[in-house]
Design an enzyme around this catalytic site. Sequence first.
Site, PDB file in Angstrom:
ATOM      1  N   GLY A  68      -3.872 -10.301 -50.754  1.00 51.94           N
ATOM      2  CA  GLY A  68      -3.710 -10.389 -49.312  1.00 51.94           C
ATOM      3  C   GLY A  68      -5.037 -10.475 -48.589  1.00 51.94           C
ATOM      4  CE1 TYR A 118       4.676  -4.153 -39.536  1.00 51.53           C
ATOM      5  CE2 TYR A 118       3.486  -2.661 -38.069  1.00 51.53           C
ATOM      6  CZ  TYR A 118       3.492  -3.596 -39.091  1.00 51.53           C
ATOM      7  OH  TYR A 118       2.300  -3.967 -39.671  1.00 51.53           O
ATOM      8  CE  LYS A 153       2.798  -1.269 -41.897  1.00 51.75           C
ATOM      9  NZ  LYS A 153       2.179  -1.718 -43.163  1.00 51.75           N
TER      10      LYS A 153
END
Length: 226
Positions: free
Chosen positions: A13, A125, A129
């Site tokens: 990534g 989201y 996290k």
Amino acid sequence: MSQKHALIAGATGLIGNELLQLLIRGRHYQKISILSRRKVETSSKRVTTIITDYSKLSDDDIPDTVTDVFCCLGTTMKKAGSKEAFREVDYDYPLKIAEITRQKGAQQYLLVSAMGADAKSAIFYNQVKGETEQAIIKLKFSAFHVFRPSLLMGERDEQRTGEKVAQIVMGSISPLMIGALGKYRPIEGKDVASAMYRMAKKELEGRYIFESDKIQVLADYEASES
């Protein structure tokens, strides 16, 4: 060179690839292992790719000698396709890696999270996290470093049209984001990687959270000393 052994998850990534190059150029790690679904090409003899399916990750996949873990895994809701799939990548995988490596004696865990991470957030989201951060805290690594970057800048292998547009817009107004707005400034993936490497080398103990503006400061220090 020290006897340190780094494990990177997400080395293909934006941040993970930059981090891998830093670790290769540096001399802090004698060994560098990469968890990946595909072979990562490198000429460094210190690097070993461990081909794995994260959903089937087991103790046998991870070397017993790992000391420092860098988790750069992450996806988007669009790419994941569902909340369940997103949670698997951003919660299940990082936690499973943490559980296995902690059991094997790893001392440091460095996690790429996100700005706004909060287990109590109404935004799915951010909630995931935050839950990931909290779950890993409970494993009691000697050092747990959380990096919460804002919008990431840099070239990815995959195309993210919406993110590209945001990069252009935010990049143009970034110079105006000062003071309290500093943590909302876009940040280069390479700078997040640099900050992670800097903190790993310090070998501190405890839990640390770095918002985007603090990440930039760490990266600037690392650049000035390299």
